[in-house]
Design a protein around this motif. Structure first.
Motif, short mmCIF file in Angstrom:
data_model
loop_
_atom_site.label_atom_id
_atom_site.label_comp_id
_atom_site.label_asym_id
_atom_site.label_seq_id
_atom_site.Cartn_x
_atom_site.Cartn_y
_atom_site.Cartn_z
N UNK A 87 0.84 -1.11 0.06
CA UNK A 87 0.02 -0.20 0.16
C UNK A 87 0.78 1.37 0.04
N UNK A 88 0.42 2.10 -0.85
CA UNK A 88 1.19 3.64 -1.01
C UNK A 88 2.26 3.57 -2.04
N UNK A 89 2.56 2.55 -2.47
CA UNK A 89 3.50 2.39 -3.69
C UNK A 89 2.95 2.77 -5.06
N UNK A 90 1.56 2.85 -5.11
CA UNK A 90 1.05 3.00 -6.44
C UNK A 90 0.72 2.00 -7.25
N UNK A 91 0.05 2.15 -8.39
CA UNK A 91 -0.50 1.24 -9.30
C UNK A 91 0.84 0.78 -10.02
N UNK A 92 0.64 -0.53 -10.59
CA UNK A 92 1.70 -1.02 -11.61
C UNK A 92 1.03 -1.31 -13.02
#
Length: 248
Positions: A87-92
């Motif tokens: 969580x918090x690292x963003x979409x891929x």
């Protein structure tokens, strides 16, 4: 007049009966063609295993087929053959673009999931980065119908709720057809999608109204013929495995 009509109907019935039983005349080869020959592939050992012409997007070893939103390396966790949202690292998104395709993807909501409605294991699969197939814990968890698992987000609810419980692996098998645009950007044909959720049909050649929107009505905007597949970080530790795709 009634006798005349009755006679006509009787003659038609007799003619139809004779037409069905009479031998067909002509050469049956006129309705056969042999070229081009149908391409041969090797199917997977099970329906979950990739066929020989599939592109493996995640096979359990690494996330090399994926990148973060800024095109740096994907920051989600890879362990024990599983890809899990941090969580918090963003979409891929996939490094490769896709249009019409067949997608197989398996996903799992954390067994200790908390919250309700949209706060339970929320993620999403965005075809061409725009058209979202919702991922959510919809097992005994009521939310708006066009936002639950198997829905095309904020557009089309699933035909049925085929969800398994938190901690159990679930599958989507998807046939996606990309929209077509005229040169001036006007939609020639809408995107449409067929989805099997855990082997159950939940979207049956459903036509999308446009890109999925959280607020407002969906609209189409002209885009490329091939665009990346996106997995959403919605702040939950949802996991994925065995992701493969076949361009169509």
């Amino acid at each position: 007049m009634q006798r005349f009509l009755f006679s006509c109907i009787l003659l038609l019935c007799v003619y139809a009966s004779q037409a069905q039983t009479a031998p067909r005349q002509g050469d049956p080869k006129l309705t056969e063609y042999w070229d081009p020959e149908v391409k041969v592939i090797t199917p997977g050992k099970t329906n979950a295993d990739p066929p020989s012409d599939a592109i493996i997007l995640f096979g359990g070893q690494n996330a090399d087929a994926w990148a973060a939103k800024d095109n740096s390396a994907a920051k989600w966790k890879v362990a024990d053959g599983i890809l899990t949202i941090v969580p918090g690292t963003g979409e891929i998104h996939t490094k490769q673009g896709f249009g019409d395709c067949q997608l197989h993807i398996e996903w799992r909501i954390a067994a200790d999931v908390k919250g309700e409605s949209q706060a339970r294991g929320n993620s999403g699969i965005f075809f061409m980065g725009r058209y979202e197939l919702q991922v959510l814990d919809s097992y005994k968890n009521r939310t708006y119908s066009n936002g639950q698992a198997g829905s095309i987000y904020k557009q089309l609810p699933p035909l049925v709720n085929a969800s398994r419980g938190p901690g159990e692996w679930q599958t989507y098998d998807v046939i996606f057809t990309a929209p077509r645009f005229n040169e001036d950007g006007v939609v020639k044909s809408q995107a449409h999608i067929t989805v099997l959720h855990n082997g159950v049909l939940v979207q049956n050649d459903a036509h999308l109204w446009g890109g999925t929107q959280y607020i407002g009505t969906p609209t189409y905007e002209k885009h490329g013929d091939k665009e990346p597949l996106v997995l959403q970080d919605h702040g939950n530790t949802t996991s994925f495995r065995n992701i493969w795709i076949r361009p169509l």
